[in-house]
Write a protein that holds these residues in place. Structure first.
Motif, PDB file in Angstrom:
ATOM      1  N   HIS A   1      -6.815  -5.632  -1.505  1.00 50.50           N
ATOM      2  CA  HIS A   1      -5.725  -4.716  -1.147  1.00 50.50           C
ATOM      3  C   HIS A   1      -5.021  -5.252   0.093  1.00 50.50           C
TER       4      HIS A   1
ATOM      5  N   SER B   1       0.850  -1.187   0.000  1.00 51.20           N
ATOM      6  CA  SER B   1       0.000   0.000   0.000  1.00 51.20           C
ATOM      7  C   SER B   1       0.892   1.247   0.000  1.00 51.20           C
TER       8      SER B   1
ATOM      9  N   LEU C   1     -11.511  -3.566   1.932  1.00 50.22           N
ATOM     10  CA  LEU C   1     -10.229  -3.687   1.245  1.00 50.22           C
ATOM     11  C   LEU C   1     -10.026  -5.082   0.655  1.00 50.22           C
TER      12      LEU C   1
ATOM     13  N   HIS D   1      -0.003  -7.422  -7.450  1.00 47.82           N
ATOM     14  CA  HIS D   1      -1.214  -6.601  -7.373  1.00 47.82           C
ATOM     15  C   HIS D   1      -2.461  -7.469  -7.542  1.00 47.82           C
TER      16      HIS D   1
ATOM     17  N   MET E   1      -8.907  -0.105  -3.705  1.00 49.80           N
ATOM     18  CA  MET E   1      -8.268   1.196  -3.498  1.00 49.80           C
ATOM     19  C   MET E   1      -7.470   1.602  -4.728  1.00 49.80           C
TER      20      MET E   1
ATOM     21  N   SER F   1       0.209  -4.004  -3.889  1.00 50.86           N
ATOM     22  CA  SER F   1      -1.036  -3.236  -3.715  1.00 50.86           C
ATOM     23  C   SER F   1      -0.766  -1.741  -3.624  1.00 50.86           C
ATOM     24  N   THR F   2       0.048  -1.223  -4.523  1.00 52.99           N
ATOM     25  CA  THR F   2       0.397   0.187  -4.413  1.00 52.99           C
ATOM     26  C   THR F   2       0.297   0.876  -5.767  1.00 52.99           C
TER      27      THR F   2
ATOM     28  N   ASP G   1      -8.407  -5.285  -6.223  1.00 54.41           N
ATOM     29  CA  ASP G   1      -8.000  -4.215  -5.311  1.00 54.41           C
ATOM     30  C   ASP G   1      -8.968  -3.034  -5.451  1.00 54.41           C
TER      31      ASP G   1
END
Length: 279
Positions: free
Chosen positions: A260, A102, A172, A228, A234, A126-127, A232
């Motif tokens: 996420h 994240s 999430l 990823h 977010m 997850s970013t 996800d």
């Protein structure tokens, strides 16, 4: 595993290590508002059993690290980037493989840009990009936006915080898999009970944007793996795709139906991928 509080750069950070110090070091950077407990014990042990010396740590204002008055953080996002280097200093580690999830993935990118010699490789989970780009990327899902705009929490009441955080974890998770509420509630309760002041984690939301001007992602010169989830909410999958495209040699591994974060259901995929990438 050994928890250790370190005094570094004039601040106190709580850290914990797993494995043999002679093995290649892996530094885990959690997302904002998250203590090191969100890198779960079992996940860290799996990496250590794979021959890595694993370090996780509490960000400022989480867990047992230095805690500031809620609403008055007294530090910047750049300080959080520097904290990652400070943890390595405390362990006398010149450079490490860095894994961020994240917003921790954004901190990892900035670490690789600001302290290039400290990073052997990157794993970004997850970013999204820490550096603005030209490509239009999709916003969070409607369900995610609805939750963050309508959820209510009493930060003075531990039970209210636990209920809110568990509900947030459910959102999430992305909704394509069963959600283990019992496990999530247990983790969140430990996190809240362990913190010096669980309300102080809100300080991460108050950090100013744009005070840091890093170089372009094309300046990252270490091997980079992007993991990823396809669900996800977010940062939808195109965020991970764009990240892998912008970092030279970046490689994307999509996690089917993952939301996420680092779900236990994905450990069997994520841990071997990290071990192979850091070999």
């Amino acid at each position: 595993m050994a928890e250790r509080t370190v005094e570094t750069g004039g601040i106190t950070l709580c850290t914990e290590s797993f494995g043999d110090r002679s093995d290649p070091p892996v530094l885990l950077i959690a997302g904002l508002g998250a203590s090191m407990l969100w890198w779960e014990d079992g996940f860290c042990r799996m990496l250590a059993e794979g021959g890595r010396f694993v370090i996780r740590y509490d960000h400022r204002d989480t867990g047992r690290s230095v805690t500031y008055q809620p609403g008055r953080p007294g530090y910047t996002g750049a300080d959080l980037v520097g904290d990652a280097a400070r943890v390595l200093d405390a362990y006398e580690i010149p450079a490490a493989h860095v894994v961020g999830v994240s917003a921790g993935g954004a901190l990892a990118q900035l670490l690789a840009l600001d302290h290039a010699g400290r990073v052997l490789s990157l794993v970004l989970i997850s970013t999204s990009s820490a550096v603005p780009g030209d490509r239009a990327l999709p916003p969070p899902t409607e369900e995610f936006l609805r939750f963050v705009s309508t959820a209510r929490v009493d930060w003075s009441d531990a039970d209210s915080v636990i209920d809110y955080t568990v509900a947030y974890a459910r959102v999430l998770a992305g909704g394509r898999r069963p959600f283990d509420e019992t496990a999530a509630r247990g983790l969140v309760r430990r996190d809240v009970e362990r913190a010096h002041d669980f309300a102080a984690a809100r300080n991460h939301d108050a950090l100013p944007d744009g005070e840091h001007a890093p170089g372009p992602l094309s300046a990252i010169a270490v091997p980079t793996l992007v993991l990823h989830g396809t669900a996800d909410p977010m940062f939808p999958l195109p965020h991970g795709e764009a990240l892998a495209e912008r970092i030279p040699g970046g490689r994307l591994v999509a996690l089917p139906d993952a939301g996420h974060g680092v779900d236990r259901a994905d450990w069997a995929t994520v841990v071997p991928a990290i071990l192979a990438h850091t070999a």
